[in-house]
Write a protein that holds these residues in place. Structure first.
Motif, PDB file in Angstrom:
ATOM      1  N   ARG A 114      43.434  18.420  25.073  1.00 13.28           N
ATOM      2  CA  ARG A 114      42.125  18.754  25.637  1.00 13.28           C
ATOM      3  C   ARG A 114      42.283  19.587  26.916  1.00 13.28           C
ATOM      4  O   ARG A 114      41.496  20.505  27.165  1.00 13.28           O
ATOM      5  N   GLU A 115      43.294  19.272  27.735  1.00 10.77           N
ATOM      6  CA  GLU A 115      43.538  20.053  28.955  1.00 10.77           C
ATOM      7  C   GLU A 115      43.895  21.496  28.617  1.00 10.77           C
ATOM      8  O   GLU A 115      43.431  22.427  29.288  1.00 10.77           O
ATOM      9  N   ILE A 116      44.703  21.667  27.586  1.00  8.31           N
ATOM     10  CA  ILE A 116      45.107  23.020  27.169  1.00  8.31           C
ATOM     11  C   ILE A 116      43.895  23.785  26.667  1.00  8.31           C
ATOM     12  O   ILE A 116      43.679  24.943  27.025  1.00  8.31           O
ATOM     13  N   GLU A 117      43.070  23.122  25.830  1.00  9.85           N
ATOM     14  CA  GLU A 117      41.857  23.775  25.314  1.00  9.85           C
ATOM     15  C   GLU A 117      40.907  24.145  26.440  1.00  9.85           C
ATOM     16  O   GLU A 117      40.349  25.251  26.453  1.00  9.85           O
ATOM     17  N   ASP A 118      40.708  23.230  27.385  1.00  8.49           N
ATOM     18  CA  ASP A 118      39.798  23.506  28.505  1.00  8.49           C
ATOM     19  C   ASP A 118      40.270  24.703  29.318  1.00  8.49           C
ATOM     20  O   ASP A 118      39.472  25.560  29.693  1.00  8.49           O
ATOM     21  N   MET A 119      41.573  24.764  29.586  1.00 12.29           N
ATOM     22  CA  MET A 119      42.103  25.900  30.340  1.00 12.29           C
ATOM     23  C   MET A 119      41.978  27.188  29.544  1.00 12.29           C
ATOM     24  O   MET A 119      41.638  28.234  30.102  1.00 12.29           O
ATOM     25  N   PHE A 120      42.229  27.134  28.241  1.00 11.22           N
ATOM     26  CA  PHE A 120      42.083  28.320  27.392  1.00 11.22           C
ATOM     27  C   PHE A 120      40.651  28.840  27.439  1.00 11.22           C
ATOM     28  O   PHE A 120      40.420  30.029  27.641  1.00 11.22           O
ATOM     29  N   HIS A 121      39.675  27.934  27.298  1.00 10.17           N
ATOM     30  CA  HIS A 121      38.267  28.352  27.341  1.00 10.17           C
ATOM     31  C   HIS A 121      37.883  28.877  28.723  1.00 10.17           C
ATOM     32  O   HIS A 121      37.158  29.870  28.831  1.00 10.17           O
ATOM     33  N   GLU A 122      38.388  28.232  29.774  1.00 12.36           N
ATOM     34  CA  GLU A 122      38.088  28.695  31.126  1.00 12.36           C
ATOM     35  C   GLU A 122      38.630  30.103  31.355  1.00 12.36           C
ATOM     36  O   GLU A 122      37.931  30.973  31.881  1.00 12.36           O
ATOM     37  N   LEU A 123      39.877  30.337  30.956  1.00 12.20           N
ATOM     38  CA  LEU A 123      40.487  31.651  31.174  1.00 12.20           C
ATOM     39  C   LEU A 123      39.821  32.741  30.335  1.00 12.20           C
ATOM     40  O   LEU A 123      39.645  33.862  30.811  1.00 12.20           O
ATOM     41  N   THR A 124      39.454  32.434  29.104  1.00 12.13           N
ATOM     42  CA  THR A 124      38.845  33.451  28.247  1.00 12.13           C
ATOM     43  C   THR A 124      37.405  33.766  28.655  1.00 12.13           C
ATOM     44  O   THR A 124      36.890  34.822  28.298  1.00 12.13           O
ATOM     45  N   GLN A 125      36.778  32.886  29.415  1.00  8.46           N
ATOM     46  CA  GLN A 125      35.398  33.132  29.844  1.00  8.46           C
ATOM     47  C   GLN A 125      35.318  33.776  31.229  1.00  8.46           C
ATOM     48  O   GLN A 125      34.257  34.266  31.605  1.00  8.46           O
ATOM     49  N   ARG A 126      36.413  33.789  31.965  1.00  9.14           N
ATOM     50  CA  ARG A 126      36.393  34.391  33.294  1.00  9.14           C
ATOM     51  C   ARG A 126      36.314  35.911  33.199  1.00  9.14           C
ATOM     52  O   ARG A 126      36.960  36.528  32.368  1.00  9.14           O
ATOM     53  N   LYS A 127      35.518  36.502  34.079  1.00  9.36           N
ATOM     54  CA  LYS A 127      35.311  37.951  34.074  1.00  9.36           C
ATOM     55  C   LYS A 127      36.474  38.703  34.716  1.00  9.36           C
ATOM     56  O   LYS A 127      36.628  39.900  34.502  1.00  9.36           O
TER      57      LYS A 127
ATOM     58  N   CYS B 275      52.102  26.260  22.569  1.00 10.86           N
ATOM     59  CA  CYS B 275      50.790  25.871  23.092  1.00 10.86           C
ATOM     60  C   CYS B 275      49.674  26.370  22.180  1.00 10.86           C
ATOM     61  O   CYS B 275      48.685  25.672  21.957  1.00 10.86           O
ATOM     62  N   ALA B 276      49.833  27.571  21.652  1.00  7.57           N
ATOM     63  CA  ALA B 276      48.823  28.121  20.747  1.00  7.57           C
ATOM     64  C   ALA B 276      48.726  27.289  19.476  1.00  7.57           C
ATOM     65  O   ALA B 276      47.629  27.083  18.951  1.00  7.57           O
ATOM     66  N   GLU B 277      49.855  26.798  18.995  1.00 11.20           N
ATOM     67  CA  GLU B 277      49.836  25.956  17.792  1.00 11.20           C
ATOM     68  C   GLU B 277      49.112  24.643  18.049  1.00 11.20           C
ATOM     69  O   GLU B 277      48.429  24.130  17.168  1.00 11.20           O
ATOM     70  N   SER B 278      49.249  24.097  19.254  1.00 11.05           N
ATOM     71  CA  SER B 278      48.601  22.818  19.545  1.00 11.05           C
ATOM     72  C   SER B 278      47.082  22.957  19.673  1.00 11.05           C
ATOM     73  O   SER B 278      46.361  21.980  19.512  1.00 11.05           O
ATOM     74  N   ILE B 279      46.589  24.154  19.953  1.00 10.79           N
ATOM     75  CA  ILE B 279      45.134  24.385  20.023  1.00 10.79           C
ATOM     76  C   ILE B 279      44.726  25.465  19.020  1.00 10.79           C
ATOM     77  O   ILE B 279      43.858  26.286  19.289  1.00 10.79           O
ATOM     78  N   ARG B 280      45.337  25.466  17.865  1.00 11.62           N
ATOM     79  CA  ARG B 280      45.122  26.499  16.852  1.00 11.62           C
ATOM     80  C   ARG B 280      43.649  26.707  16.541  1.00 11.62           C
ATOM     81  O   ARG B 280      43.188  27.826  16.397  1.00 11.62           O
ATOM     82  N   GLN B 281      42.867  25.637  16.446  1.00 14.21           N
ATOM     83  CA  GLN B 281      41.457  25.778  16.101  1.00 14.21           C
ATOM     84  C   GLN B 281      40.703  26.570  17.175  1.00 14.21           C
ATOM     85  O   GLN B 281      39.911  27.450  16.849  1.00 14.21           O
ATOM     86  N   ALA B 282      40.967  26.287  18.436  1.00 11.95           N
ATOM     87  CA  ALA B 282      40.290  27.008  19.523  1.00 11.95           C
ATOM     88  C   ALA B 282      40.685  28.482  19.523  1.00 11.95           C
ATOM     89  O   ALA B 282      39.840  29.361  19.720  1.00 11.95           O
ATOM     90  N   VAL B 283      41.965  28.762  19.272  1.00 20.99           N
ATOM     91  CA  VAL B 283      42.443  30.146  19.232  1.00 20.99           C
ATOM     92  C   VAL B 283      41.814  30.887  18.053  1.00 20.99           C
ATOM     93  O   VAL B 283      41.370  32.031  18.183  1.00 20.99           O
ATOM     94  N   ASP B 284      41.744  30.224  16.889  1.00 21.03           N
ATOM     95  CA  ASP B 284      41.128  30.849  15.712  1.00 21.03           C
ATOM     96  C   ASP B 284      39.643  31.113  15.916  1.00 21.03           C
ATOM     97  O   ASP B 284      39.126  32.146  15.501  1.00 21.03           O
ATOM     98  N   GLU B 285      38.939  30.170  16.565  1.00 22.16           N
ATOM     99  CA  GLU B 285      37.505  30.374  16.842  1.00 22.16           C
ATOM    100  C   GLU B 285      37.304  31.568  17.784  1.00 22.16           C
ATOM    101  O   GLU B 285      36.388  32.365  17.599  1.00 22.16           O
ATOM    102  N   TYR B 286      38.156  31.681  18.766  1.00 23.34           N
ATOM    103  CA  TYR B 286      38.069  32.798  19.703  1.00 23.34           C
ATOM    104  C   TYR B 286      38.347  34.121  18.978  1.00 23.34           C
ATOM    105  O   TYR B 286      37.651  35.106  19.188  1.00 23.34           O
ATOM    106  N   SER B 287      39.333  34.108  18.099  1.00 16.29           N
ATOM    107  CA  SER B 287      39.654  35.299  17.339  1.00 16.29           C
ATOM    108  C   SER B 287      38.523  35.682  16.391  1.00 16.29           C
ATOM    109  O   SER B 287      38.212  36.859  16.221  1.00 16.29           O
ATOM    110  N   ALA B 288      37.887  34.680  15.773  1.00 18.82           N
ATOM    111  CA  ALA B 288      36.789  34.927  14.851  1.00 18.82           C
ATOM    112  C   ALA B 288      35.545  35.483  15.551  1.00 18.82           C
ATOM    113  O   ALA B 288      34.715  36.131  14.920  1.00 18.82           O
TER     114      ALA B 288
END
Length: 115
Positions: free
Chosen positions: A73-86, A97-110
């Motif tokens: 969850r910490e990895i996902e939260d940081m990923f979402h925070e970084l991808t939303q920052r301007k 790390c990407a494998e552990s949050i594969r769903q979040a990475v795939d959603e971002y890619s989609a």
């Protein structure tokens, strides 16, 4: 005395007061953009030593060191925070790390964003 006389003849201009309407909004330039890093200790340490580590006045970092104690969850939260920052130009995430949050990475890619 020549130096003293010339220093006195040039005075500093008085500060200009600007109203709120006169102040321009600052746009982020390429130089203001940062790189976010999520990875193991060696990767993040190397990148921070290379100069991409940044901590703002509120204590927000642009990097996360992931170890065995780090929750998914910490990895996902940081990923979402970084991808939303301007101010982020790129997020570097290690394969593990990407494998552990594969769903979040795939959603971002989609969503049409580049991964």
């Amino acid at each position: 005395c020549l130096e003293l006389a010339s220093a006195r003849s040039f005075s500093a201009p008085a500060p200009v007061r600007r109203s709120a309407a006169m102040v321009k909004k600052k746009f982020l330039s390429q130089a203001d953009m940062k790189i976010g890093v999520i990875g193991d200790e060696d990767t993040v340490t190397g990148m921070v030593l290379a100069g991409i580590g940044h901590v703002d006045g509120q204590g927000k970092k642009n990097f996360l060191v992931v170890d065995a104690k780090t929750h998914q969850r910490e990895i996902e939260d940081m990923f979402h925070e970084l991808t939303q920052r301007k101010d982020m130009a790129m997020v570097l995430i290690t394969q593990g790390c990407a494998e552990s949050i594969r769903q979040a990475v795939d959603e971002y890619s989609a969503s049409g964003q580049v991964v």
